[in-house]
Scaffold this active site. Structure first.
Site, PDB file in Angstrom:
ATOM      1  N   GLU A 165      -0.232 -12.328 -15.185  1.00  0.00           N
ATOM      2  CA  GLU A 165      -0.479 -11.270 -14.213  1.00  0.00           C
ATOM      3  C   GLU A 165      -1.093 -10.034 -14.839  1.00  0.00           C
ATOM      4  OE1 GLU A 165       3.060 -10.051 -12.134  1.00  0.00           O
ATOM      5  OE2 GLU A 165       4.261  -9.979 -13.944  1.00  0.00           O
TER       6      GLU A 165
ATOM      7  N   ASN B  63       0.761   0.525   6.906  1.00  0.00           N
ATOM      8  CA  ASN B  63       1.137  -0.529   5.977  1.00  0.00           C
ATOM      9  C   ASN B  63       1.642  -1.714   6.793  1.00  0.00           C
ATOM     10  OD1 ASN B  63       0.527   0.948   3.742  1.00  0.00           O
ATOM     11  ND2 ASN B  63       2.630   1.161   3.003  1.00  0.00           N
ATOM     12  N   GLY B  64       1.318  -2.930   6.358  1.00  0.00           N
ATOM     13  CA  GLY B  64       1.793  -4.116   7.053  1.00  0.00           C
ATOM     14  C   GLY B  64       0.636  -4.944   7.576  1.00  0.00           C
TER      15      GLY B  64
ATOM     16  N   GLU C 268       9.118 -17.365 -16.398  1.00  0.00           N
ATOM     17  CA  GLU C 268       8.968 -15.915 -16.371  1.00  0.00           C
ATOM     18  C   GLU C 268       7.948 -15.451 -17.402  1.00  0.00           C
ATOM     19  OE1 GLU C 268       9.283 -11.833 -15.721  1.00  0.00           O
ATOM     20  OE2 GLU C 268       9.499 -13.616 -14.474  1.00  0.00           O
TER      21      GLU C 268
ATOM     22  N   TRP D  32      -4.635  -1.818   0.159  1.00  0.00           N
ATOM     23  CA  TRP D  32      -4.852  -3.096  -0.538  1.00  0.00           C
ATOM     24  C   TRP D  32      -5.401  -4.048   0.505  1.00  0.00           C
ATOM     25  CZ3 TRP D  32      -1.871  -7.973  -1.209  1.00  0.00           C
ATOM     26  CH2 TRP D  32      -2.234  -8.662  -2.368  1.00  0.00           C
TER      27      TRP D  32
ATOM     28  N   LYS E 195       4.458 -13.436 -16.432  1.00  0.00           N
ATOM     29  CA  LYS E 195       4.292 -12.098 -16.993  1.00  0.00           C
ATOM     30  C   LYS E 195       2.961 -11.988 -17.713  1.00  0.00           C
ATOM     31  CE  LYS E 195       7.233 -10.186 -16.262  1.00  0.00           C
ATOM     32  NZ  LYS E 195       7.268  -9.900 -14.842  1.00  0.00           N
TER      33      LYS E 195
ATOM     34  N   ARG F  39       1.608   0.936  -6.832  1.00  0.00           N
ATOM     35  CA  ARG F  39       1.876  -0.071  -5.813  1.00  0.00           C
ATOM     36  C   ARG F  39       0.709  -1.043  -5.634  1.00  0.00           C
ATOM     37  NH1 ARG F  39       6.239   1.354  -2.429  1.00  0.00           N
ATOM     38  NH2 ARG F  39       5.389   0.182  -0.692  1.00  0.00           N
TER      39      ARG F  39
ATOM     40  N   HIS G 137       4.108 -36.723 -20.012  1.00  0.00           N
ATOM     41  CA  HIS G 137       3.775 -37.270 -18.700  1.00  0.00           C
ATOM     42  C   HIS G 137       2.518 -36.621 -18.127  1.00  0.00           C
ATOM     43  CE1 HIS G 137       7.440 -39.616 -18.574  1.00  0.00           C
ATOM     44  NE2 HIS G 137       8.113 -38.543 -18.942  1.00  0.00           N
TER      45      HIS G 137
ATOM     46  N   LYS H 175       2.937  -3.798  -6.237  1.00  0.00           N
ATOM     47  CA  LYS H 175       4.318  -3.742  -6.734  1.00  0.00           C
ATOM     48  C   LYS H 175       5.300  -4.276  -5.708  1.00  0.00           C
ATOM     49  CE  LYS H 175       7.563  -2.602  -9.629  1.00  0.00           C
ATOM     50  NZ  LYS H 175       7.753  -3.426 -10.832  1.00  0.00           N
TER      51      LYS H 175
ATOM     52  N   CYS I 102       0.827  -1.200   0.000  1.00  0.00           N
ATOM     53  CA  CYS I 102       0.000   0.000   0.000  1.00  0.00           C
ATOM     54  C   CYS I 102       0.863   1.252   0.000  1.00  0.00           C
ATOM     55  CB  CYS I 102      -0.913  -0.008   1.219  1.00  0.00           C
ATOM     56  SG  CYS I 102      -1.776  -1.553   1.452  1.00  0.00           S
TER      57      CYS I 102
END
Length: 613
Positions: free
Chosen positions: A493, A105-106, A486, A81, A490, A27, A509, A608, A2
């Site tokens: 998301e 935040n946290g 990767e 968030w 990418k 963020r 398999h 972020k 946040c």
């Protein structure tokens, strides 16, 4: 995660707060709010949605209440968030209880215990958040002395936090304290500023300091005072910003992500060139990394999250290939729960763009407890991970605003390659001539990236095709499998398409059962050693109706019937293709999301900098 912003000084606080929150939108958040002093006390306005929604709500408040049009010169703001409690106005920050208003935040880990203790005193929260419980706790401790209140409250709190606090009977003053979650601050002739990220403050200052953990900052118009919990004054180290505000703006690009994709040649030059000395040999002396650390290492562990972990997968291949010692790559969020085998001969490499990733920081601390040597690759100076590491390689990528990491990833790769070369040279695994040749090829790679950026048109066409998909697969072998991981993250998301990365040799398999007519498959076939086998795997999926996007190193002869699109990257040494292939995969994800009409820079549910576990 946040965003936090606070200001007290000579400027209009509402403007500073709203502009700061706008800058911090990258963020990730789902609601926003500000609290500011007025002649009638602290006024709080909160809103679900974007900062633009908050601006509209403040405009409505001012139309109704003429008193609100008078300027305020002190306030705090937050983009939330959701973690504890849903996305509602009531759960948005700031939270007020009695004389205490704060943002946070946290995550407060013992919030249930706090809730029960406060309930026993007849105090019941209005929201579902852990943050409001802290406001209630501080108000219950408050007897007129903010410093003592903060000290008493923090002693009862478990978890990660960054608090900015206003006390109703101390107008024009903001108090701050943090543990694990970042806070930076600066003072100028206009007043005192605090934020979760310096990007929010660069309009006002090019110098700042990181608030030390469990220290209290008192912000007034004239100064910032920092002290320990015991009241001892501290003078924090000032940090100078080397990039300008233009680097944090779109510069004519429609999205930050596209801008940052195109910034990679410059970011790589900034990361590589200062670490190459005459004769094309690696030189990490400016990073204070002595050759002595390479002598006794018997095992390397790379730990990180998400994209940074995928950089580690490539780093593992390079280190094992050059030095011939075992390297493991561990997801940081799992690392400390696995009782890992670590000792004084272990080198632990942590990778984090922000330098504040909570799980990676926890992994670092475990490694230090076990007496391992810790080297970190980060982009932010004086971040928590940087400060707590034995050695640091900064990526020098500049600010990365889009949530989906691009230039930070390739800069992390560059650091891993340079470190691998220095490691191999220091252990006598390669000669100076062999090392110089590798550095020369690494420098040539930057020009190849410029050429890769010219493939934008065909990548847009392929992205337009992928935009129709519901599911797709990335496949590769060896280095290409690391790249597939990767590429897959990418794409999913920012495009929200279900995607999986699979080692191509494992298709038979189980995964082949999911390949049906029209299923898109992005096949990376850039490594000569396994090229023929990869083409066989491509034929397997093509025979089952897959639409194949084939990415190759140069233009090898390939039967056109096995692919629908071929992305022929500039020819490089196989080990360097991760750089150019990463650009192609980033561009492919970008254009897929663009053709789906999505919010590219701020994808849903993502942040972020992940500063909570």
């Amino acid at each position: 995660m946040c965003g936090i912003i606070g200001f007290t000084g000579e400027l209009d606080a509402k403007t500073v707060l709203l502009d700061g929150l706008q800058t911090l939108e990258y963020r990730g958040y789902d609601s926003a709010g500000i609290a500011y002093y007025t002649k009638d006390g602290i006024k709080t306005v909160k809103s679900v949605g974007k900062v633009s929604c908050l601006r509209e709500k403040i405009d409505q408040v001012e139309k109704i209440d003429q008193a609100e049009k008078s300027p305020s010169t002190c306030g705090i703001g937050h983009t939330r968030w959701a973690t504890h409690g849903g996305v509602t106005d009531a759960n948005a920050h700031p939270h007020t209880c009695g004389k205490v208003t704060l943002i946070h935040n946290g995550i407060i880990e013992n919030y249930h215990e706090l809730e029960n203790a406060l309930a026993a005193k007849g105090k019941v929260p209005c929201s579902q958040t852990d943050t409001e419980l802290v406001a209630m706790l501080m108000d219950s401790c408050y007897e007129g002395n903010p410093m003592e209140t903060i000290k008493k409250s923090v002693a009862q709190i478990e978890g990660a936090f960054a608090f900015c606090i206003q006390f109703a009977d101390e107008p024009e003053v903001i108090y701050c304290i943090r543990k694990q979650s970042p806070l930076v601050a600066c003072h100028t002739e206009n007043g005192s500023f605090v934020a979760s990220d310096m990007v929010a403050l660069i309009t006002y200052s090019r110098e700042y300091f990181v608030l030390p953990e469990l220290h209290i900052a008192k912000l007034t118009k004239g100064r910032i005072e920092v002290s320990t919990l015991e009241g001892k004054a501290v003078s924090p180290e000032m940090i100078k910003i080397t990039w300008d505000m233009a680097a944090a703006k779109k510069g004519g690009y429609p999205h930050f992500m596209l801008k940052e994709i195109h910034e990679q040649p410059d970011a790589l030059q900034s990361t590589i060139l200062p670490r190459v000395k005459e004769g094309n040999l690696p030189d990490l002396t400016a990073d204070h990394i002595p050759l002595s650390i390479f002598k006794d290492i018997s095992h390397v562990i790379i730990t990180a999250c998400g994209t940074a972990m995928h950089a580690g997968l490539v780093g593992r291949i390079m280190i094992e290939k050059l030095i011939r010692i075992p390297v493991s790559v561990e997801i940081a969020s799992e690392f400390r729960y696995q009782d890992p085998v670590i000792n004084e001969k272990t080198l632990v490499i942590t990778i984090s763009q922000s330098g504040e990733t909570a799980d990676t920081l926890a992994a670092l601390r475990l490694a230090k407890e076990k007496k391992a040597t810790v080297l970190s690759i980060v982009n932010v100076k004086e971040s928590s991970i940087a400060r707590e590491s034995d050695y640091v390689l900064y990526t020098h990528a500049g600010p990365e605003i889009a949530v989906a990491s691009t230039k930070a990833y390739t800069a992390q790769l560059a650091c891993l390659f340079l470190f691998s070369y220095q490691f191999a040279l220091g252990r006598g695994c390669i000669t100076e001539k062999e090392c110089a040749d590798k550095i020369a090829q690494l420098l040539h790679m930057i020009a190849a990236i410029e050429e890769t950026l010219t493939l934008e048109k065909v990548l847009e066409e392929a992205g337009s095709d992928l935009a129709k998909a519901e599911d797709l697969f990335f496949i590769g072998r060896g280095m290409d499998y690391a790249l597939s991981c990767e590429g897959s993250i990418k794409l999913k998301e920012i495009s929200y398409i279900h995607s999986e990365a699979y080692a191509a040799g494992e298709l038979k398999h189980g995964t082949l059962s999911l390949i049906v007519e029209g299923t898109p498959v992005v096949a990376l076939a850039t490594q000569e050693k396994v090229f023929a086998k990869m083409i066989s795997n491509v034929r397997e999926v093509k025979a089952r109706g897959a639409r194949v996007i084939l990415i190759t190193n140069g233009r090898p002869e390939v039967d056109a019937s096995v692919f629908d699109y071929q992305i022929a990257l500039p020819k490089l040494e196989d080990e360097l293709v991760p750089f150019t292939a990463a650009i192609a995969l980033q561009m492919l994800a970008y254009y897929t999301a663009l053709h789906r009409g999505l919010e590219i820079d701020q994808p849903r549910n993502l942040a972020k900098s992940v500063t909570v576990e």
